[in-house]
Structures are given as structure tokens and as C-alpha cells.
Design an enzyme around this catalytic site. Structure first.
Site, PDB file in Angstrom:
ATOM      1  N   GLY A  24      43.926  43.219  37.716  1.00 15.56           N
ATOM      2  CA  GLY A  24      43.544  43.678  36.384  1.00 15.56           C
ATOM      3  C   GLY A  24      42.120  43.265  36.051  1.00 15.56           C
ATOM      4  O   GLY A  24      41.381  44.012  35.396  1.00 15.56           O
TER       5      GLY A  24
ATOM      6  N   LYS B 229      39.323  32.218  40.537  1.00 21.52           N
ATOM      7  CA  LYS B 229      39.381  33.690  40.670  1.00 21.52           C
ATOM      8  C   LYS B 229      38.526  34.367  39.595  1.00 21.52           C
ATOM      9  O   LYS B 229      37.765  35.286  39.891  1.00 21.52           O
ATOM     10  CB  LYS B 229      40.842  34.150  40.585  1.00 21.52           C
ATOM     11  CG  LYS B 229      41.042  35.637  40.783  1.00 21.52           C
ATOM     12  CD  LYS B 229      42.368  35.937  41.452  1.00 21.52           C
ATOM     13  CE  LYS B 229      43.560  35.730  40.541  1.00 21.52           C
ATOM     14  NZ  LYS B 229      43.735  36.817  39.558  1.00 21.52           N
TER      15      LYS B 229
ATOM     16  N   ARG C 149      56.334  39.054  33.230  1.00 20.35           N
ATOM     17  CA  ARG C 149      56.576  37.660  33.629  1.00 20.35           C
ATOM     18  C   ARG C 149      57.626  36.976  32.775  1.00 20.35           C
ATOM     19  O   ARG C 149      58.287  36.041  33.246  1.00 20.35           O
ATOM     20  CB  ARG C 149      55.269  36.854  33.589  1.00 20.35           C
ATOM     21  CG  ARG C 149      54.399  37.164  34.766  1.00 20.35           C
ATOM     22  CD  ARG C 149      53.208  36.232  34.885  1.00 20.35           C
ATOM     23  NE  ARG C 149      52.469  36.576  36.101  1.00 20.35           N
ATOM     24  CZ  ARG C 149      51.188  36.357  36.289  1.00 20.35           C
ATOM     25  NH1 ARG C 149      50.465  35.783  35.335  1.00 20.35           N
ATOM     26  NH2 ARG C 149      50.611  36.688  37.425  1.00 20.35           N
TER      27      ARG C 149
ATOM     28  N   ASP D 167      48.102  32.240  32.339  1.00 20.24           N
ATOM     29  CA  ASP D 167      48.645  32.485  33.683  1.00 20.24           C
ATOM     30  C   ASP D 167      49.579  31.368  34.150  1.00 20.24           C
ATOM     31  O   ASP D 167      50.148  31.458  35.245  1.00 20.24           O
ATOM     32  CB  ASP D 167      47.498  32.644  34.689  1.00 20.24           C
ATOM     33  CG  ASP D 167      46.688  33.902  34.407  1.00 20.24           C
ATOM     34  OD1 ASP D 167      47.251  34.866  33.839  1.00 20.24           O
ATOM     35  OD2 ASP D 167      45.483  33.917  34.732  1.00 20.24           O
TER      36      ASP D 167
ATOM     37  N   GLN E 193      39.388  39.646  29.493  1.00 16.57           N
ATOM     38  CA  GLN E 193      39.058  40.864  30.238  1.00 16.57           C
ATOM     39  C   GLN E 193      38.454  41.914  29.311  1.00 16.57           C
ATOM     40  O   GLN E 193      37.466  42.568  29.658  1.00 16.57           O
ATOM     41  CB  GLN E 193      40.305  41.408  30.932  1.00 16.57           C
ATOM     42  CG  GLN E 193      40.803  40.464  32.021  1.00 16.57           C
ATOM     43  CD  GLN E 193      42.068  40.936  32.695  1.00 16.57           C
ATOM     44  OE1 GLN E 193      42.686  41.912  32.269  1.00 16.57           O
ATOM     45  NE2 GLN E 193      42.472  40.249  33.740  1.00 16.57           N
TER      46      GLN E 193
HETATM   47  C1  S3P Z   1      41.417  36.853  33.231  1.00 15.84           C
HETATM   48  C2  S3P Z   1      41.902  36.924  31.959  1.00 15.84           C
HETATM   49  C3  S3P Z   1      43.331  36.837  31.609  1.00 15.84           C
HETATM   50  C4  S3P Z   1      44.162  36.327  32.787  1.00 15.84           C
HETATM   51  C5  S3P Z   1      43.752  36.945  34.082  1.00 15.84           C
HETATM   52  C6  S3P Z   1      42.297  36.648  34.391  1.00 15.84           C
HETATM   53  C7  S3P Z   1      39.960  36.950  33.442  1.00 15.84           C
HETATM   54  O1  S3P Z   1      43.786  38.137  31.256  1.00 15.84           O
HETATM   55  O2  S3P Z   1      45.537  36.538  32.570  1.00 15.84           O
HETATM   56  O3  S3P Z   1      44.544  36.454  35.147  1.00 15.84           O
HETATM   57  O4  S3P Z   1      39.483  36.593  34.543  1.00 15.84           O
HETATM   58  O5  S3P Z   1      39.263  37.389  32.533  1.00 15.84           O
HETATM   59  P1  S3P Z   1      43.605  38.705  29.743  1.00 15.84           P
HETATM   60  O6  S3P Z   1      42.171  38.796  29.445  1.00 15.84           O
HETATM   61  O7  S3P Z   1      44.272  40.051  29.767  1.00 15.84           O
HETATM   62  O8  S3P Z   1      44.341  37.723  28.872  1.00 15.84           O
END
Ligand code: S3P
Length: 436
Positions: A101, A31, A349, A318, A172
């Protein structure tokens, strides 16, 4: 492809123990990499071909969004997509991020460097999640942004560089700053207390951009133009976790998942399961494109409790719900530290895992940001009616628990599984799982 094209699993599902699981399977594409491939393709000059794209709701929202920003996006065949980058423009309609997110935060960063105005919206869960963590550094770079949670309006344009220190490890946030930084002037760097997943950096290099990492700091170099590329996306380790843990917990099982992404910043769960005594083999490790990939086989194992340090959280953030399910079947106590961030995922969670385990007769509680699970040393009682709280990973984790428990487990709102793992129920059934 329309957003409704994923097979809907129906709102309520029940799983029960029904003999050993066996299979030699693939899981859908990663993903995190899928979002990034679409976004970078949409910012790049020329054509990008993506193979193995995850066609799940979260990623389809990103595909629709980059199209709204002006990119040409076509689906040639299942998982095979072509993106032609353009100068991004103001979308006529709000950017709908659904439950994702990653879509919201990465797209805000990517859009910020263009002279445009965009309003970002999302579903109920996403609208309660914090956006200030990305908006704060973006504002420092010159972006105008209103709102701390969605809906958020972003006005992008000419940006300054930034030297940003994030108090928490977050891919992120790091990615949003780097994507905005592609079109900013001056130095752009992000420092994190621990390394978060590095797919943005790895993919930026493939698209022709200079990115360096030195200790805890990631820095963009002077070369920041992107050129379209061919990107192959391997199986998502966060999805592979469900059939693999199911095989570890159901007596007599053996399951192989092929071509799983094994980037070391994503494999904290597999390291933890090995410490619990899991018979988990990683074979045929190779590089597919630019990320490491392997075939993983899990066999039924009598697990023992484990203590997971906070320092491992970024590499398995995750995976705590499914680890908690494994811990419920292990002998002895498991203690997982540093789970503060779990409170602001698709659901709280930490609370959802504890409530679900308790409903299935497993003692679990939190002390500060530490989760403690008292393992049953075999099949837990089960029998719970789980509120998945519109969270795909809570739904899948407790369906796996039901496969190993004495009594069936019911999960409401299981249709959210389509946000990350379309075909989950069908794939689990193909291995012999009883999920109705
Ligand atoms: C992700 C980063 C993670 C993860 C999310 C996917 C990404 O979040 O929990 O499902 O693809 O950059 P955080 O950056 O908030 O830790």
C-alpha cells in the site's frame, strides 16, 4: 536485484516452545523510510546514496517502479543503493506494487506532478484496498485518476495547491499529497486529527525542502526542489517487535536488537508493553542521520493486561497483531480501542487476529472497533492452524505465539513474510526459536 531474490520461507511453517531465546541481533532496515528514500532520490537532482535499505519485496517494487519512471537505480552492495533522479516519464508497462500500500499510494502522489500517464496494479490483497483516500485529494490538485481500487490509471501534470483535512491520521495519504505538492503551484498543507509517522517530512528536509509543522498541520514552504543526499536507514521497529515480544513471552529469554528506529511516532507498542510490565530497556539512544535510534533489550516478563487508547493507534498501527499475541499471554483482560483502520490493511487484521487467537484457545472478540483479548496469564493452549490470509504480520505474530504456547502453531502462506522481513525465520532460529 530481482524480486525473487529473497529467500522463500516455504508456504507452511510451524513453531513450538523449545527453551529460552537469546540473541544480540540487527533487524532489516525500516520499510517506511526505505520506500521514501528511493522515491525522493528518484525525484532529486543528482545522486542519492542509501545505506541499510530494506531489500524486501515491498521495497523492491518501489525500486523497480522508480526505475520505470526513469530514475537510475543501482545496487552497489547488500543494502547499499545509488539513485540518480530524473524528470519522470510515462512507464511503458504498468507499475506493479505487489502487496505494498505504501508503494502504491506514495508513488501515485510522486508521479502526479509530472506530465505522464501511469497504470498502477497490485496483488489480490492490494487490489481490494481503498485508493480513493489518496485519489480524492490528488484529483482536487488537478490529477486525472480513474478507479477506486487497483488497477488505477493516473494522469499527472500541472497541479494546484491544496489545503487538505484528512478525517483520519494516515502517513500514506499525507505523504501522497506532500509528494504531489512538490511540483504544484500554491500553498500545500495537510491537517490530521493526530500526528501520523513523519518520515516524509523529515526526509524532505534532508533533501533540502522547506516543511513546517504547526499543531496538526504540515505545510510545504516555497523551497520545493530536492537535492540528492546520503541516507542511512536504521532497523525497522515494526520488525524488531517480533523478536522483542518473543523474548518477553518465552521464559528465561533475553534478546537485544541493535540500531532500532525509535521515532516517537513509531514507538506506541514499546510504551504499551512497558505499561504491561515488560522488562524492556532502551539504551544508547542517538541520532543516525536525522532519526533517533537506540538498542533495545527485552527479558522474559510476566505481563499484565492493558487498555490502549485510540489516540495511540497511529504510533503502533502495524503492531496490534503482535500486541494481541502478548495480550494473550498476559494476566487479565486487554482492551484496544480505535482499530477501524486494521480492517483495510494487508488483510482484515481485526478479523484475522481474532480468528487466530480463538484457534489457539484464547478468548478474543471485537466490540465495534475495539479488540478485547482475555489473557491466559502464561502460555496459551496453542495448537491452532492459522490462516495468515497472505498477511506477513499475521504470519509472524502467530509464529511468535507458537514459541510461547503449550502446543505448536501452524501458519499457512508464510512466504508473505518476505514482503517486509526477509530472513525472519533464520534470525529467529539463530536465537533458539523452533520454527520449521
Ligand atoms: C505507512 C503508513 C501506515 C502503515 C503502513 C506504512 C507508511 O499506513 O500501516 O504499514 O509508510 O506511510 P496508513 O498511512 O494507511 O496508516
Amino acid at each position: 536485484m530481482s524480486l525473487d531474490a529473497n529467500p522463500c520461507t516455504g508456504a507452511r511453517l510451524e513453531s513450538r516452545a523449545d527453551g529460552a531465546l537469546s540473541g544480540d541481533i540487527f533487524v532489516p532496515g525500516d520499510k517506511s523510510m526505505s520506500h521514501r528514500a528511493l522515491i525522493l532520490g528518484a525525484m532529486a537532482a543528482g545522486e542519492t546514496w542509501i545505506g541499510g535499505l530494506l531489500e524486501a519485496k515491498d521495497v523492491l517494487h518501489t525500486a523497480a517502479a522508480v526505475r520505470q519512471f526513469g530514475a537510475d537505480v543501482d545496487r552497489a552492495a547488500h543494502g547499499s543503493w545509488r539513485v540518480r533522479g530524473r524528470e519522470w516519464k510515462s512507464p511503458r508497462q504498468p507499475i506493479e506494487c505487489g502487496n505494498s500500500g505504501t508503494a502504491a499510494r506514495l508513488l501515485m502522489g510522486a508521479a502526479a506532478g509530472f506530465p505522464l500517464k501511469a497504470r498502477f496494479v497490485g496483488d489480490r490483497s492490494l487490489s481490494s484496498r481503498p485508493m480513493e483516500r489518496v485519489l480524492k485529494p490528488l484529483r482536487e490538485m488537478g490529477v486525472e485518476a480513474e478507479g477506486e481500487t487497483l488497477p488505477v490509471e493516473v494522469r499527472g501534470g500541472k497541479l494546484r495547491g491544496i489545503s487538505f483535512t484528512n478525517p483520519k491520521a494516515s502517513a500514506q495519504v499525507k505523504s501522497a499529497v506532500l509528494l504531489a505538492g512538490l511540483r504544484s503551484e500554491g500553498e500545500v498543507q495537510v491537517t490530521e486529527p493526530a500526528a501520523s509517522r513523519d518520515h516524509t517530512e523529515n526526509m524532505l528536509r534532508v533533501f533540502g525542502c522547506d516543511v513546517e509543522r504547526e499543531n496538526g498541520t504540515v505545510r510545504l514552504g516555497p523551497k520545493r526542489e530536492l537535492t540528492g543526499r546520503s541516507i542511512e536507514i536504521p532497523g525497522d521497529p515494526s520488525s524488531a517487535a517480533f523478536p522483542l515480544v518473543a523474548a518477553l513471552l518465552v521464559p528465561g529469554s533475553e534478546v537485544t536488537v541493535r540500531s532500532v528506529l525509535v521515532n516517537p511516532l513509531r514507538t506506541g507498542l514499546f510504551a504499551t508493553l512497558a505499561e504491561m510490565g515488560a522488562e524492556l530497556r532502551t539504551e544508547n539512544q542517538r541520532i543516525t542521520g536525522f532519526e533517533p535510534v537506540a538498542d533495545m533489550t527485552a527479558r522474559f516478563s510476566q505481563l499484565k493486561g492493558v487498555e490502549v487508547p485510540a489516540s495511540r493507534a497511529p504510533s503502533m498501527i502495524d503492531e496490534y497483531p503482535i500486541l494481541a499475541v502478548a495480550a494473550a499471554c498476559a494476566s487479565g483482560r486487554s482492551v484496544m480501542h480505535g482499530l477501524d483502520e486494521l480492517r483495510v490493511k494487508e488483510s482484515d487484521r481485526l478479523a484475522a487476529v481474532i480468528a487466530g487467537l480463538q484457534a489457539c484457545g484464547v478468548e478474543a472478540w471485537q466490540e465495534g472497533d475495539t479488540l478485547i483479548v482475555e489473557g491466559r496469564g502464561g502460555p496459551p493452549p496453542g495448537g491452532g492452524d492459522i490462516r495468515a490470509q497472505d498477511d506477513h504480520r499475521i504470519a509472524m505474530s502467530f509464529l511468535v505465539l507458537g514459541l510461547a504456547a503449550r502446543k505448536q502453531v501452524a501458519v499457512d502462506s508464510a512466504d508473505m513474510i518476505g514482503t517486509s522481513f526477509p530472513g525472519f525465520v533464520e534470525l529467529m532460529r539463530s536465537m533458539g526459536a523452533s520454527i520449521k
